[in-house]
Design a protein around this motif. Structure first.
Motif, PDB file in Angstrom:
ATOM      1  N   GLU A   6      30.974  16.324  43.911  1.00 29.01           N
ATOM      2  CA  GLU A   6      31.999  17.354  43.869  1.00 29.01           C
ATOM      3  C   GLU A   6      31.722  18.429  44.901  1.00 29.01           C
ATOM      4  O   GLU A   6      30.567  18.692  45.260  1.00 29.01           O
ATOM      5  N   SER A   7      32.796  19.063  45.337  1.00 35.79           N
ATOM      6  CA  SER A   7      32.681  20.195  46.233  1.00 35.79           C
ATOM      7  C   SER A   7      33.909  21.076  46.078  1.00 35.79           C
ATOM      8  O   SER A   7      34.912  20.661  45.491  1.00 35.79           O
ATOM      9  N   GLY A   8      33.846  22.275  46.606  1.00 30.08           N
ATOM     10  CA  GLY A   8      34.994  23.160  46.658  1.00 30.08           C
ATOM     11  C   GLY A   8      34.965  24.339  45.724  1.00 30.08           C
ATOM     12  O   GLY A   8      35.828  25.220  45.824  1.00 30.08           O
ATOM     13  N   GLY A   9      34.016  24.386  44.807  1.00 29.09           N
ATOM     14  CA  GLY A   9      33.933  25.512  43.903  1.00 29.09           C
ATOM     15  C   GLY A   9      33.474  26.767  44.615  1.00 29.09           C
ATOM     16  O   GLY A   9      33.015  26.739  45.754  1.00 29.09           O
ATOM     17  N   CYS A  22      36.527  15.512  44.645  1.00 30.86           N
ATOM     18  CA  CYS A  22      35.651  14.565  43.961  1.00 30.86           C
ATOM     19  C   CYS A  22      35.634  13.305  44.804  1.00 30.86           C
ATOM     20  O   CYS A  22      36.654  12.623  44.925  1.00 30.86           O
ATOM     21  N   THR A  23      34.500  13.017  45.393  1.00 25.82           N
ATOM     22  CA  THR A  23      34.353  11.882  46.288  1.00 25.82           C
ATOM     23  C   THR A  23      33.319  10.920  45.728  1.00 25.82           C
ATOM     24  O   THR A  23      32.275  11.346  45.233  1.00 25.82           O
ATOM     25  N   TYR A  97      34.199  19.809  36.178  1.00 28.07           N
ATOM     26  CA  TYR A  97      33.582  18.503  36.306  1.00 28.07           C
ATOM     27  C   TYR A  97      34.625  17.456  36.673  1.00 28.07           C
ATOM     28  O   TYR A  97      35.746  17.476  36.164  1.00 28.07           O
ATOM     29  N   CYS A  98      34.231  16.530  37.505  1.00 24.50           N
ATOM     30  CA  CYS A  98      34.997  15.334  37.809  1.00 24.50           C
ATOM     31  C   CYS A  98      34.403  14.181  37.012  1.00 24.50           C
ATOM     32  O   CYS A  98      33.178  14.069  36.887  1.00 24.50           O
ATOM     33  N   ALA A  99      35.257  13.325  36.455  1.00 22.52           N
ATOM     34  CA  ALA A  99      34.796  12.197  35.670  1.00 22.52           C
ATOM     35  C   ALA A  99      35.669  10.983  35.939  1.00 22.52           C
ATOM     36  O   ALA A  99      36.843  11.112  36.298  1.00 22.52           O
ATOM     37  N   GLN A 120      30.860  25.369  39.913  1.00 25.01           N
ATOM     38  CA  GLN A 120      31.279  26.631  39.316  1.00 25.01           C
ATOM     39  C   GLN A 120      32.497  27.185  40.037  1.00 25.01           C
ATOM     40  O   GLN A 120      32.520  27.281  41.264  1.00 25.01           O
ATOM     41  N   VAL A 121      33.502  27.547  39.260  1.00 24.59           N
ATOM     42  CA  VAL A 121      34.663  28.275  39.758  1.00 24.59           C
ATOM     43  C   VAL A 121      34.691  29.619  39.056  1.00 24.59           C
ATOM     44  O   VAL A 121      34.730  29.680  37.825  1.00 24.59           O
ATOM     45  N   THR A 122      34.661  30.678  39.831  1.00 23.30           N
ATOM     46  CA  THR A 122      34.686  32.025  39.287  1.00 23.30           C
ATOM     47  C   THR A 122      35.879  32.762  39.864  1.00 23.30           C
ATOM     48  O   THR A 122      36.028  32.854  41.086  1.00 23.30           O
ATOM     49  N   VAL A 123      36.725  33.278  38.992  1.00 24.32           N
ATOM     50  CA  VAL A 123      37.916  34.021  39.394  1.00 24.32           C
ATOM     51  C   VAL A 123      37.695  35.468  38.992  1.00 24.32           C
ATOM     52  O   VAL A 123      37.716  35.805  37.805  1.00 24.32           O
ATOM     53  N   SER A 124      37.479  36.316  39.974  1.00 21.64           N
ATOM     54  CA  SER A 124      37.134  37.696  39.697  1.00 21.64           C
ATOM     55  C   SER A 124      37.365  38.541  40.937  1.00 21.64           C
ATOM     56  O   SER A 124      37.241  38.072  42.064  1.00 21.64           O
TER      57      SER A 124
END
Length: 125
Positions: A6-9, A22-23, A97-99, A120-124
């Motif tokens: 996974e990437s992009g968080g 998700c690759t 998470y990717c599954a 982790q994705v944090t919106v702040s």
């Protein structure tokens, strides 16, 4: 079998956008239905989106909390499934998470056999 990366968080301001990727580092995602899940502190793991195996051109599904804001899609040429997130809210903050599962489509965590590491994705502000 597949192994997922996974990437992009990251950190984003409310109202902003992120695209998670998700690759499959091993295997191909075309044979699997893919789900995106998230888990916030003190809460159960929640599926936010899923997409059927690529051979089915089948349905996608979204949690009510993200419907209209999140989009799941495939790029088979890149062996990648994306989760595009827009109009992000602080309550979207979670580990994502990717599954993967060999079922055509699935919506619950116990239906999935393979999991990414979480991002982790944090919106702040």
């Amino acid at each position: 079998q597949v192994q997922l990366v996974e990437s992009g968080g990251g950190l984003v301001q409310p109202g902003g956008s992120l695209r998670l990727s998700c690759t499959a580092s091993v295997g191909t995602l075309d044979y699997y239905a893919i789900g995106w899940f998230r888990q916030a502190p003190g809460k159960e793991r929640e599926q936010v989106a899923c997409i059927s195996t690529s051979s089915r051109d089948g349905p996608t599904n979204y949690a009510d909390s993200v419907e209209g804001r999140f989009t799941i899609s495939r790029d088979s040429g890149k062996n990648t499934v994306y989760l595009e997130m827009s109009s992000l809210k602080p309550e979207d903050t979670a580990v994502y998470y990717c599954a993967a599962t060999r079922l055509i489509v699935a919506r619950t965590p116990n239906s999935y056999n393979y999991w990414g590491q979480g991002t982790q994705v944090t919106v702040s502000s």
